[in-house]
Motif scaffolding. Sequence first.
Motif, short mmCIF file in Angstrom:
data_model
loop_
_atom_site.label_atom_id
_atom_site.label_comp_id
_atom_site.label_asym_id
_atom_site.label_seq_id
_atom_site.Cartn_x
_atom_site.Cartn_y
_atom_site.Cartn_z
N UNK A 164 -3.89 13.22 0.86
CA UNK A 164 -2.84 13.77 1.74
C UNK A 164 -2.77 13.02 3.07
N UNK A 165 -3.94 12.50 3.49
CA UNK A 165 -3.97 11.78 4.77
C UNK A 165 -3.38 10.38 4.63
N UNK A 166 -3.86 9.62 3.63
CA UNK A 166 -3.47 8.21 3.51
C UNK A 166 -2.10 8.03 2.85
N UNK A 167 -1.74 8.90 1.95
CA UNK A 167 -0.48 8.72 1.21
C UNK A 167 0.59 9.73 1.64
N UNK A 168 0.46 10.27 2.84
CA UNK A 168 1.48 11.20 3.34
C UNK A 168 2.80 10.47 3.53
N UNK A 196 0.81 -1.21 0.00
CA UNK A 196 0.00 0.00 0.00
C UNK A 196 0.85 1.26 0.00
N UNK A 197 1.95 1.26 0.76
CA UNK A 197 2.78 2.45 0.89
C UNK A 197 3.49 2.77 -0.42
N UNK A 198 3.92 1.70 -1.14
CA UNK A 198 4.67 1.92 -2.39
C UNK A 198 3.92 1.31 -3.57
N UNK A 199 2.57 1.45 -3.56
CA UNK A 199 1.74 0.84 -4.60
C UNK A 199 2.03 1.43 -5.98
N UNK A 219 -16.09 6.84 4.42
CA UNK A 219 -16.44 8.26 4.41
C UNK A 219 -15.30 9.12 3.88
N UNK A 220 -14.05 8.63 4.06
CA UNK A 220 -12.89 9.41 3.65
C UNK A 220 -12.65 9.37 2.15
N UNK A 221 -12.80 8.18 1.56
CA UNK A 221 -12.38 8.04 0.15
C UNK A 221 -13.55 8.06 -0.83
N UNK A 222 -14.75 7.69 -0.37
CA UNK A 222 -15.90 7.65 -1.29
C UNK A 222 -16.72 8.92 -1.09
N UNK A 223 -16.75 9.82 -2.07
CA UNK A 223 -17.47 11.10 -1.90
C UNK A 223 -18.97 10.90 -1.88
N UNK A 258 -5.04 -8.02 12.56
CA UNK A 258 -3.99 -7.11 12.10
C UNK A 258 -3.86 -7.15 10.59
N UNK A 259 -4.12 -8.33 9.98
CA UNK A 259 -4.04 -8.47 8.52
C UNK A 259 -5.25 -7.79 7.87
N UNK A 260 -6.40 -7.94 8.50
CA UNK A 260 -7.62 -7.29 7.96
C UNK A 260 -7.46 -5.77 7.91
N UNK A 261 -6.90 -5.21 8.98
CA UNK A 261 -6.72 -3.76 9.03
C UNK A 261 -5.81 -3.28 7.91
N UNK A 262 -4.72 -4.01 7.66
CA UNK A 262 -3.81 -3.61 6.59
C UNK A 262 -4.43 -3.85 5.21
N UNK A 263 -5.32 -4.84 5.13
CA UNK A 263 -6.02 -5.06 3.86
C UNK A 263 -6.94 -3.87 3.54
N UNK A 264 -7.64 -3.38 4.55
CA UNK A 264 -8.51 -2.20 4.36
C UNK A 264 -7.66 -0.99 3.95
N UNK A 265 -6.50 -0.83 4.59
CA UNK A 265 -5.62 0.28 4.23
C UNK A 265 -5.12 0.16 2.79
N UNK A 266 -4.73 -1.07 2.39
CA UNK A 266 -4.26 -1.30 1.02
C UNK A 266 -5.37 -0.97 0.02
N UNK A 267 -6.59 -1.40 0.32
CA UNK A 267 -7.72 -1.12 -0.58
C UNK A 267 -7.94 0.38 -0.72
N UNK A 268 -7.85 1.10 0.37
CA UNK A 268 -8.08 2.54 0.33
C UNK A 268 -7.01 3.24 -0.49
#
Length: 992
Positions: A593-597, A501-504, A576-580, A528-538
């Motif tokens: 700016x929040x997720x890819x800082x 996710x960080x270097x996608x 709420x953050x990524x889907x307008x 812990x894997x589920x949380x990182x999966x949600x982050x990767x998807x975002x």
Amino acid sequence: MRNMSTAVLYNDQGGAEAAVEAGQESTPTTSSSGAAFGLFSTDFKKNEDLKEMLESNKESLKLEAMKRVVGLIAKGKNSSELFPAVVKNVASKNIELKKLVYVYLVRYAEEQQDLALLSISTFQRALKDPNQFIRASALRVLSSIRVPIIVPIMMLAIKEAAADLSPYVRKTSAHAIQKLYSLDPEQKEQLIEVIEKLLKDKSTLVAGSVVMAFEEVCPDRIDLIHKNYRKLCNLLVDVEEWGQVVIISMLTRYARTQFTSPWKENNDKTFYESDSEEKKEQTEAKPYIMDPDHRLLLRNTKPLLQSRNTAVVMSVAQLYWHLAPKHEVNIVTKSLVRLLRSHREVQYIVLQNIATMSIQRKGMFEPYMKSFYVRSTDATHIKTLKLEILTNLANEANISTILREFQTYVKSQDKAFAAATIQAIGRCATNISEVTDTCLNGLVLLLSNRDETVVAESVVVIKKLLQTQPTQHSEIIKHMAKLFDNITVPMARASILWLMGEYCERVPKIAPDVLRKMAKTFTAEEDIVKLQTVNLAAKLYLTNSKQTKLLTQYILNLGKYDQNYDIRDRTRFIRQLIVPNEKSGALNKYARRILLAPKPAPVLESAFKDRDRFQLGTLSHSLNVKAAGYQELSDWPAVAPDQSVRNVEVIEPVRSGSESEEESSEESDKTSSDSGKSSSGSEKSSSESEAEQKKKKKTKKAPLKKNKLTAGDRYGEVPPARQLCVQMFPVSLSSSRVCVSHSQQLIDCGGLFRVSLQVTTPSFGPVKTYELLHHMTGKGLSAKYHFPRQPCLYQPSMVAVQVILTNSSDHSLEEIHIGDRSPASLNIHCFNTIERLEPEASVTVSMGIDFSDSTQAANFQLCTKEDQFSVSIQPAVGELLMPSTMTEEDFSKEQGKLLGMNETSATITMATANTSSQAIGKQVLSVANVGVVSSSQNNVHRFAGRTVSSGAVVLVSLEQKESCAALLTINTEKSVMASMLLRDLKQALAQA
């Protein structure tokens, strides 16, 4: 906080000490002891039997019963039901029985308080008993009764014991202070008065105990230490080991409040730096000059680095770390490394302290780097600490060697240790830029390891390293993605997902495919894997929505109904953050700016980095948490307080009559102290010291002299042997100094021997050493002994013997002790069991033997854990004597009473070299431990002594005739002893 080791020490040593005095070696074992275990126990029968024996009229049966009861206590068995039967014997006249009864009462007085209170009058009477051990035991039992109603009685008993002539009783009173304070803290002020009095005590036996009481009751009363500071520093080397630990800890805190920092640098410059000469002169700092008292503490603790007690060595090490100039701290390194040969519990504490030290001063331990190499037999926690230290010591010069070691450690069967090694490799990679790529490539190779733990830890460490330079390592990220399906450890899977996710944007083709796989297994993954999966998807939704929009919505829907509320909350937040939509408002603009800082690279630090906020060697340092009772070291004062508060005023009244001999002895003490101070250990001849004493006697006129001893006046070290006469612990740290005047012992013992024996000052120093056990016969254990010619405190009728035990083998010897003796009635005071003696190490122990005025050998067994060796100590007849002081007139009177059969004489021929007064005195004193009697006749030489066991007078006179002939006469009731002494003196005087 006090050193951890001392916490166990001073709870109450009394029972053990009294048990030693009562003779633990004779604790019996019964044939029915085996029946005490198991389902069909016969304990009740044994206890009934013991009750009958304790209530019998025969002292022998009572003594046998008490030995068995104490044996049961030693084995941890409950004997409380015997309390009524035992307490009846507290008034027994049999000393041995009474000692054992008190050992029992100390153990059970707190549990059986009502019954103990019934005997309180007996305990009070015992406080006046002539035997010092009974007095001490009575006070110990009294202080063990935890009932507030007897607090006034305990206070009175403590005050009386603090003024007792016996240092052993005074020591017990110091122990009782702590018990009384815990029972009634309101007695604090009165207890402080007792502590202040005991702090002035000159006995090494009392010093450690009273400082422990000080630390427990009033650690903030630094003013009580001022006047006793120099005395404690000088006595430190002769205090028993656990007392040394307590005193060193206290003096460390004291020094941090009284002296300025030795770490100041003199090259500080002003903020506005000027090139002018005037400015430079103004900004030059004054050179640091160490306070003489500060130096005294460092100098007197340095020899203790050779102690066999690991707690003492650790205490000195922490003192040097916190108090010594930086260039002097290195002297503790070798001693700390030596402790790594001890048990794993000791290794753990020492390695923790070394780990803290090695962060700040790598150079201290770098020469001993091989000592921290891991052994296959080490426990995991020991291996981890050694790994920590090796990582701290790593630098550009030795990193290749350390990485070779780590390469071996990674293959260890100990999974936790292998994982810790991978973390250490990561730290080396971040700390030393030259090997970053090498370490990273090595960790990538570990990803193909069969061991899941190794692979998972490698992934976690690689993730942290890649954050430092991600642009150069996209291939490594791709390689990790390919291994994703084979990795099952949750932390490792989460790390790979975070990297994706960080270097996608650097792996645009691989990241969406990884998300697709995760969508299939989402519900079965760990939280812990589920949380990182949600982050990767975002993150993929924001950077590559065309490919991942539907996948992201699918995963967010799965997360919305997950059982874990953290995942549900994160999913709603991300949606709420990524889907307008209408409700999201303006937050959607900042999603990228929040997720890819950009995120700062993690810093891989030592776990011991912040532990230096705690004092080394304390429980708080070991746990890395402030423990209850921990006292923080204060910062160095900017300006040193007045050092004159440590100056001591000494008032010396003139003595007359019977006290003149003691006055002479004190003058001798001062003379020897001054000479030691000025010449650094050089010894004066006997004739010079005698002349000096006479000179000082004549010049002493003032009725009252008041001297103020400044710092410079007190730095002559107190001779350790001055305190040997009150040592109750037979094992000493170093070889005792044997050339000590007996008059010093008489004065320093506080009058213990003054009533029964007056002693004088022999001018003879060297002693003969005899072999007790050869190292070949002893399987590596060798022993030598000598007679130090000192009064034996264990029993006045015993001859003091010092034994030097040496381990000449290549392995440790354990449980060295005295076994059976022959004859069985032989009265020997054995030394305490030496638990462990390391290879090439030596230790000096003290014994007491009652030879009953006979030169018959004392035969006994010197035992180790595996072997027993028969040895014997045979005294020369002259060692059975103690010197006596008397005038020429008294000598003539005593000689007149011992004529006829009590007189043995012979005409002898002396060697030419032995005809002078000095030579005659030297030869006679080399043979016999007697005192010199002044003589008005130049050709007559007189010597006087008493036998140690019976106190019989022994008078020796030698009248020189023509040429080298002389008449040698010995007057004593011991005719056999006289004949043997005559033979030895004749032989000594005839030798050139």
